[in-house]
Scaffold this motif. Structure first.
Motif, PDB file in Angstrom:
ATOM      1  N   ASP A 117       0.833  -1.205   0.000  1.00 21.34           N
ATOM      2  CA  ASP A 117       0.000   0.000   0.000  1.00 21.34           C
ATOM      3  C   ASP A 117       0.868   1.255   0.000  1.00 21.34           C
ATOM      4  O   ASP A 117       1.513   1.588   0.990  1.00 21.34           O
ATOM      5  CB  ASP A 117      -0.897  -0.005   1.240  1.00 21.34           C
ATOM      6  CG  ASP A 117      -2.008   1.035   1.153  1.00 21.34           C
ATOM      7  OD1 ASP A 117      -1.956   1.889   0.243  1.00 21.34           O
ATOM      8  OD2 ASP A 117      -2.928   0.988   1.988  1.00 21.34           O
ATOM      9  N   GLY A 118       0.886   1.944  -1.143  1.00 21.75           N
ATOM     10  CA  GLY A 118       1.622   3.198  -1.251  1.00 21.75           C
ATOM     11  C   GLY A 118       0.698   4.390  -1.369  1.00 21.75           C
ATOM     12  O   GLY A 118       1.129   5.495  -1.705  1.00 21.75           O
ATOM     13  N   ARG A 119      -0.583   4.188  -1.058  1.00 28.63           N
ATOM     14  CA  ARG A 119      -1.571   5.241  -1.256  1.00 28.63           C
ATOM     15  C   ARG A 119      -1.412   6.403  -0.279  1.00 28.63           C
ATOM     16  O   ARG A 119      -1.887   7.500  -0.530  1.00 28.63           O
ATOM     17  CB  ARG A 119      -2.980   4.652  -1.151  1.00 28.63           C
ATOM     18  CG  ARG A 119      -3.315   3.688  -2.287  1.00 28.63           C
ATOM     19  CD  ARG A 119      -4.637   3.004  -2.071  1.00 28.63           C
ATOM     20  NE  ARG A 119      -4.602   2.158  -0.865  1.00 28.63           N
ATOM     21  CZ  ARG A 119      -5.639   1.457  -0.439  1.00 28.63           C
ATOM     22  NH1 ARG A 119      -6.781   1.479  -1.117  1.00 28.63           N
ATOM     23  NH2 ARG A 119      -5.533   0.728   0.654  1.00 28.63           N
ATOM     24  N   GLY A 120      -0.718   6.161   0.828  1.00 30.74           N
ATOM     25  CA  GLY A 120      -0.508   7.233   1.793  1.00 30.74           C
ATOM     26  C   GLY A 120       0.661   8.133   1.457  1.00 30.74           C
ATOM     27  O   GLY A 120       0.890   9.153   2.119  1.00 30.74           O
ATOM     28  N   GLY A 121       1.430   7.772   0.433  1.00 32.85           N
ATOM     29  CA  GLY A 121       2.551   8.612   0.014  1.00 32.85           C
ATOM     30  C   GLY A 121       3.774   8.516   0.906  1.00 32.85           C
ATOM     31  O   GLY A 121       4.639   9.398   0.872  1.00 32.85           O
ATOM     32  N   ASP A 122       3.891   7.442   1.700  1.00 31.98           N
ATOM     33  CA  ASP A 122       5.036   7.271   2.593  1.00 31.98           C
ATOM     34  C   ASP A 122       6.101   6.437   1.885  1.00 31.98           C
ATOM     35  O   ASP A 122       6.069   5.205   1.893  1.00 31.98           O
ATOM     36  CB  ASP A 122       4.592   6.585   3.889  1.00 31.98           C
ATOM     37  CG  ASP A 122       5.695   6.522   4.935  1.00 31.98           C
ATOM     38  OD1 ASP A 122       6.876   6.645   4.578  1.00 31.98           O
ATOM     39  OD2 ASP A 122       5.364   6.348   6.130  1.00 31.98           O
ATOM     40  N   ALA A 123       7.076   7.112   1.267  1.00 29.88           N
ATOM     41  CA  ALA A 123       8.105   6.431   0.486  1.00 29.88           C
ATOM     42  C   ALA A 123       8.964   5.527   1.362  1.00 29.88           C
ATOM     43  O   ALA A 123       9.375   4.440   0.935  1.00 29.88           O
ATOM     44  CB  ALA A 123       8.986   7.459  -0.230  1.00 29.88           C
ATOM     45  N   GLY A 124       9.244   5.955   2.582  1.00 28.41           N
ATOM     46  CA  GLY A 124      10.066   5.152   3.477  1.00 28.41           C
ATOM     47  C   GLY A 124       9.428   3.822   3.809  1.00 28.41           C
ATOM     48  O   GLY A 124      10.096   2.775   3.801  1.00 28.41           O
ATOM     49  N   SER A 125       8.136   3.830   4.095  1.00 28.98           N
ATOM     50  CA  SER A 125       7.430   2.595   4.424  1.00 28.98           C
ATOM     51  C   SER A 125       7.386   1.653   3.227  1.00 28.98           C
ATOM     52  O   SER A 125       7.561   0.435   3.369  1.00 28.98           O
ATOM     53  CB  SER A 125       6.008   2.901   4.897  1.00 28.98           C
ATOM     54  OG  SER A 125       6.033   3.595   6.126  1.00 28.98           O
ATOM     55  N   VAL A 126       7.160   2.204   2.027  1.00 26.46           N
ATOM     56  CA  VAL A 126       7.133   1.379   0.819  1.00 26.46           C
ATOM     57  C   VAL A 126       8.503   0.744   0.591  1.00 26.46           C
ATOM     58  O   VAL A 126       8.611  -0.456   0.315  1.00 26.46           O
ATOM     59  CB  VAL A 126       6.700   2.208  -0.405  1.00 26.46           C
ATOM     60  CG1 VAL A 126       6.892   1.406  -1.698  1.00 26.46           C
ATOM     61  CG2 VAL A 126       5.236   2.633  -0.273  1.00 26.46           C
ATOM     62  N   ALA A 127       9.558   1.536   0.717  1.00 28.18           N
ATOM     63  CA  ALA A 127      10.915   1.007   0.536  1.00 28.18           C
ATOM     64  C   ALA A 127      11.201  -0.103   1.540  1.00 28.18           C
ATOM     65  O   ALA A 127      11.800  -1.133   1.202  1.00 28.18           O
ATOM     66  CB  ALA A 127      11.936   2.134   0.686  1.00 28.18           C
ATOM     67  N   GLU A 128      10.768   0.099   2.762  1.00 29.90           N
ATOM     68  CA  GLU A 128      10.996  -0.882   3.825  1.00 29.90           C
ATOM     69  C   GLU A 128      10.346  -2.212   3.492  1.00 29.90           C
ATOM     70  O   GLU A 128      10.963  -3.281   3.643  1.00 29.90           O
ATOM     71  CB  GLU A 128      10.439  -0.332   5.132  1.00 29.90           C
ATOM     72  CG  GLU A 128      10.850  -1.084   6.373  1.00 29.90           C
ATOM     73  CD  GLU A 128      10.452  -0.308   7.617  1.00 29.90           C
ATOM     74  OE1 GLU A 128       9.295  -0.484   8.055  1.00 29.90           O
ATOM     75  OE2 GLU A 128      11.273   0.463   8.125  1.00 29.90           O
ATOM     76  N   VAL A 129       9.097  -2.175   3.030  1.00 27.61           N
ATOM     77  CA  VAL A 129       8.390  -3.409   2.685  1.00 27.61           C
ATOM     78  C   VAL A 129       9.030  -4.068   1.469  1.00 27.61           C
ATOM     79  O   VAL A 129       9.214  -5.295   1.436  1.00 27.61           O
ATOM     80  CB  VAL A 129       6.896  -3.135   2.427  1.00 27.61           C
ATOM     81  CG1 VAL A 129       6.185  -4.412   1.984  1.00 27.61           C
ATOM     82  CG2 VAL A 129       6.230  -2.578   3.674  1.00 27.61           C
ATOM     83  N   LEU A 130       9.386  -3.281   0.465  1.00 27.88           N
ATOM     84  CA  LEU A 130      10.007  -3.835  -0.735  1.00 27.88           C
ATOM     85  C   LEU A 130      11.294  -4.581  -0.410  1.00 27.88           C
ATOM     86  O   LEU A 130      11.613  -5.609  -1.023  1.00 27.88           O
ATOM     87  CB  LEU A 130      10.316  -2.720  -1.741  1.00 27.88           C
ATOM     88  CG  LEU A 130       9.128  -2.118  -2.492  1.00 27.88           C
ATOM     89  CD1 LEU A 130       9.571  -0.927  -3.329  1.00 27.88           C
ATOM     90  CD2 LEU A 130       8.461  -3.169  -3.378  1.00 27.88           C
ATOM     91  N   MET A 131      12.039  -4.080   0.563  1.00 29.69           N
ATOM     92  CA  MET A 131      13.323  -4.698   0.922  1.00 29.69           C
ATOM     93  C   MET A 131      13.181  -5.792   1.963  1.00 29.69           C
ATOM     94  O   MET A 131      14.157  -6.430   2.337  1.00 29.69           O
ATOM     95  CB  MET A 131      14.293  -3.620   1.420  1.00 29.69           C
ATOM     96  CG  MET A 131      14.656  -2.593   0.369  1.00 29.69           C
ATOM     97  SD  MET A 131      15.879  -1.396   0.920  1.00 29.69           S
ATOM     98  CE  MET A 131      14.965  -0.474   2.165  1.00 29.69           C
ATOM     99  N   GLY A 132      11.955  -5.993   2.464  1.00 31.83           N
ATOM    100  CA  GLY A 132      11.749  -7.025   3.461  1.00 31.83           C
ATOM    101  C   GLY A 132      12.366  -6.688   4.796  1.00 31.83           C
ATOM    102  O   GLY A 132      12.765  -7.576   5.554  1.00 31.83           O
ATOM    103  N   MET A 133      12.443  -5.403   5.115  1.00 28.93           N
ATOM    104  CA  MET A 133      13.047  -4.976   6.370  1.00 28.93           C
ATOM    105  C   MET A 133      11.969  -4.646   7.397  1.00 28.93           C
ATOM    106  O   MET A 133      10.848  -4.293   7.051  1.00 28.93           O
ATOM    107  CB  MET A 133      13.937  -3.749   6.134  1.00 28.93           C
ATOM    108  CG  MET A 133      15.160  -4.037   5.302  1.00 28.93           C
ATOM    109  SD  MET A 133      16.209  -2.568   5.115  1.00 28.93           S
ATOM    110  CE  MET A 133      17.690  -3.314   4.426  1.00 28.93           C
ATOM    111  N   ARG A 134      12.363  -4.738   8.667  1.00 31.08           N
ATOM    112  CA  ARG A 134      11.427  -4.450   9.741  1.00 31.08           C
ATOM    113  C   ARG A 134      12.103  -3.599  10.809  1.00 31.08           C
ATOM    114  O   ARG A 134      13.333  -3.573  10.917  1.00 31.08           O
ATOM    115  CB  ARG A 134      10.926  -5.752  10.372  1.00 31.08           C
ATOM    116  CG  ARG A 134      10.131  -6.632   9.424  1.00 31.08           C
ATOM    117  CD  ARG A 134       9.657  -7.890  10.102  1.00 31.08           C
ATOM    118  NE  ARG A 134       8.872  -8.726   9.205  1.00 31.08           N
ATOM    119  CZ  ARG A 134       8.372  -9.910   9.541  1.00 31.08           C
ATOM    120  NH1 ARG A 134       8.573 -10.392  10.749  1.00 31.08           N
ATOM    121  NH2 ARG A 134       7.673 -10.606   8.666  1.00 31.08           N
TER     122      ARG A 134
END
Length: 205
Positions: A117-134
């Motif tokens: 979900d990138g609908r909120g415009g949070d690039a950091g959160s999207v990058a985090e999920v794409l990289m499988g990081m927590r």
């Protein structure tokens, strides 16, 4: 299937109007040590655009489709994801990822994928999920990259950390801090200003 945190090569497919957001995601991924293919950065002058994209689709481990109203009307984006579907879905060492930027219906070919979900415009959160990081993994990886590169950052009250002027790219030593007090409201404001291009931003502290 390859785990996301084992991936280091990402092809970022997007429509032109979504480029600014995708660049923000790509920047965070690069700082965290990932390699990304983004047409604006990855294709040299004089290089064949279709040829470079074709090569990247052959080599990259993850295809990331940023889906939006703009992508839905982009013949080029549709061509990319259709090519990726045929290449990736039968290859256990490669991954196809879907990021939704708005509520536009997802293409039938990738409708069964769990999407980001990138609908909120949070690039950091999207990058985090794409990289499988927590947790703080992304920030730790980004700091490690900055340390390895010897890049200096400075914190400006009212704005935040700066690596360079976000408008012209001037190094942080060309950026000065400022502050002022609103006597009527008894509020203090601060920020940063570039001495090269005049960029100026800040807020209440």
């Amino acid at each position: 299937m390859t785990k996301l945190n084992d991936l280091h090569d990402y092809f970022l497919s997007h429509a032109g109007p979504d480029k600014d957001f995708v660049k923000s995601v790509a920047t965070q991924m690069l700082l965290a040590g990932r390699e990304v293919f983004l047409d604006a950065w990855s294709i040299d002058y004089g290089e064949s655009i279709p040829g470079a994209i074709e090569e990247a689709l052959r080599e990259d481990k993850a295809f990331v489709l940023f889906w939006s109203e703009h992508a839905d009307s982009s013949a080029w984006t549709i061509k990319e994801y259709r090519s990726a579907v045929s290449r990736f879905l039968d290859d256990g060492d490669r991954t196809l990822l879907l990021v939704r930027l708005d509520d536009t219906d997802v293409p039938e070919l990738v409708r069964d994928l769990k999407w980001i979900d990138g609908r909120g415009g949070d690039a950091g959160s999207v990058a985090e999920v794409l990289m499988g990081m927590r947790g703080n993994d992304r920030l730790i990886a980004m700091q490690k990259t900055l340390d390895e590169l010897g890049i200096q950052m400075e914190y400006f009250p009212g704005y935040g950390p700066l690596l360079a002027c976000p408008k012209c790219g001037a190094t942080v030593d060309k950026v000065t801090g400022w502050s002022q007090i609103d006597d009527e409201r008894d509020d203090e404001y601060a920020g940063a200003k570039c001495t090269v291009c005049g960029w100026n931003d800040g807020g209440e502290v």
